[in-house]
Enzyme design. Sequence first.
Site, PDB file in Angstrom:
ATOM      1  CB  THR A 186       7.607   5.802  -1.693  1.00 40.24           C
ATOM      2  OG1 THR A 186       7.218   4.569  -1.077  1.00 40.24           O
ATOM      3  CG2 THR A 186       7.723   5.602  -3.191  1.00 40.24           C
ATOM      4  CB  THR A 224      11.240   2.445   6.655  1.00 42.35           C
ATOM      5  OG1 THR A 224      11.000   1.236   5.929  1.00 42.35           O
ATOM      6  CG2 THR A 224      11.938   2.106   7.959  1.00 42.35           C
ATOM      7  N   GLY A 281       3.632   0.806  -1.076  1.00 42.74           N
ATOM      8  CA  GLY A 281       4.219   1.717  -2.055  1.00 42.74           C
ATOM      9  C   GLY A 281       5.522   1.172  -2.604  1.00 42.74           C
ATOM     10  N   PRO A 282       6.015   1.750  -3.687  1.00 45.17           N
ATOM     11  CG  PRO A 282       6.056   2.737  -5.782  1.00 45.17           C
ATOM     12  CD  PRO A 282       5.386   2.831  -4.456  1.00 45.17           C
ATOM     13  N   PRO A 283       9.577   0.890  -3.571  1.00 42.59           N
ATOM     14  CG  PRO A 283      11.031  -0.851  -4.113  1.00 42.59           C
ATOM     15  CD  PRO A 283       9.815  -0.129  -4.600  1.00 42.59           C
ATOM     16  CD  GLU A 285      21.080   9.788 -28.859  1.00 45.09           C
ATOM     17  OE1 GLU A 285      20.101  10.417 -28.395  1.00 45.09           O
ATOM     18  OE2 GLU A 285      21.209   8.563 -28.703  1.00 45.09           O
ATOM     19  CG  HIS A 292      15.959  10.231 -30.356  1.00 41.37           C
ATOM     20  ND1 HIS A 292      14.800   9.531 -30.561  1.00 41.37           N
ATOM     21  CD2 HIS A 292      16.945   9.293 -30.226  1.00 41.37           C
ATOM     22  CE1 HIS A 292      15.056   8.229 -30.559  1.00 41.37           C
ATOM     23  NE2 HIS A 292      16.368   8.063 -30.365  1.00 41.37           N
TER      24      HIS A 292
END
Length: 649
Positions: free
Chosen positions: A241, A244, A237-239, A461, A464
């Site tokens: 998540t 550990t 998995g990604p860091p 902005e 947007h």
Amino acid sequence: MIDKKAKNKNNFFWIYAVIFAIFIGIFFFKSSFSDPKKIDQDTFFDILSRGEVKKIIVKHKEIVHVFLKKQFLYSSNKKDSINIPLLDKGNEKKFIPKSLQYEFEIGDLQFFQKKFEEYKKKYSLDTIIDFKNQQEYTISKFFFDYGIFFILLIIFWIFLFRRIGSASGGPGGQIFNIGKSRARLFDENDNVKITFKDVAGLEGAKEEVQEIVEFLKSPQRYTKLGGKIPKGALLIGPPGTGKTLLAKAVAGEAKVPFFSLSGSDFVEMFVGVGASRVRDLFEKAKEKSPCIIFIDEIDAIGRARGKSSIAGSNDERENTLNQLLTEMDGFGTNTNVIVLAATNRSDILDKALLRPGRFDRTILVDPPELNERKEIFRVHLQKLILSTDVDIDFLSRQTPGFSGADIANVCNESALIAARKNRSKIENQDFLDAIDRIIGGLEKRNKVIKPNEKRRIAYHEAGHATISWLLEHAAPLVKVTIVPRGRSLGSAWYLPEERQLTTPEQMKDEICALLAGRSAEEIIFSSISTGALNDLERVTKQAQSMVAIFGLNERIGNISYYDSTGQNEFSFSKPYSEKTAQIIDEEISKIITEQYQRAKDILKDNEKKLSILANELLEKEVIFREDLKKIFGDRPYPDEIGDMLSNIS
């Protein structure tokens, strides 16, 4: 209190330093006072003709040592020195130590010996000549010539071995422990407090890991039907998540010996150390079986073999990997030892490591979704002092794509922000400020911006915000600001909808909203600027994915050129022809051009409202959803979370 280990290390350092200084002093003393003085042959024969030479010794047919007679060595005013008249120059006298002798080199031994005999006969000399072709040493001479270097070498190696032994974790810093495993053992005597209750979200991954614990607690339950306990499980998995964290929960729940180490712990500068540590690790694990071995960041040693290697530069890592493969599934590995590993780079791992029989299970640990983020927030908010206005549902919606580590950082940052403002409780706005700080960076209110540039930023902005409000599939707006933050001069914050599938209409609306900033600049100022760099980058990738990856283009058809294996990443050839490449470029340009014109048309129809919004931005610098609602009215499309966002001011 002074650390005794540090004190002992300092003592050993000074002992080595003193011994080294003593031997260096002896070396210089020997070199200064023991070496014979160099002369040439003409000087020697001049001394010889005076009858001052007692004897000469020819060594190895090349070097001649000259010994003077006693009557030509007499004391002078300097202690332990002699005066040699031959070397006097005027009133100056050169003092030479008593032990000093002359030496010179000869070319032809026969010619020298013949000339020596002629001088001896001519001047009636009693000088003795001797030949020594073998090296002769006394104990003291051997010590002065070679002993010092051996002693220094031994001291250096002792010092180096102690350092290496200490680094490898061996008792007493012995070199013999360098091949020992550096894994840390957790057993029933260690107070590991983390359990599965502390792991919020990750329900699927947690179930599979819990089953591994059950394998070890009651193996008969699974083996009585003929099944085998899995050899290993790989967390991918990604860091951030929670890979550990899951391993820590296993250590707290398993109630069996748990060995924990990193993939880099096998790496060492000495050849064979990595494989030796793997063998030692599994030997210890077999003695403690049933048990679990956890290897964090296994890609440090599990990288695919034979790729991008130069002249055997990775032989040691490959040997370590080979030993790991053998220990996990080879002859004599029928033991209750389960290997748990974690990595965020599974694409580079060796295929032999991923096959069944080694890592039988691959557990995906993806970023948490909406409900999982709520659970993670509840875990991290337990230790915080919160105000009553903190809305966990809104915070979980406001953090799409955040990992568990990111959410923990948001909670901690919000506490720091509240403390900075001298508040007694953490408010909802503190969490929003923390999210803004993490996503966009620190506010830079002191940054000098020219008035005409600030006006252009406000219209950019506002463009947007206008398109996002008027389009059906655009992300709902939270707030718009022209305060510089990080690298951006202004930004609009949205609450994107989390969906599993995306239609072409939704992607086109997103592209149109991204191009609205530059469209507004062109409409109001009749020119464009470089402020749309990030927008253009995202637009290009979005359009490219529509055409070449997801098969959402009519001319290309239902074809995808996406390579999930990553094998074509370093390939110089494209998976399509030049004609297809031209079509892809044309279709990408067509999508972007159409949506840019669409944004311009919408903004021209709402130019007056656009200007009102931009002027309000210039005045307040930050505007929220309610401000847009006053200008544009209610959104023309259903908005499920409009009521929630309307409460944010």
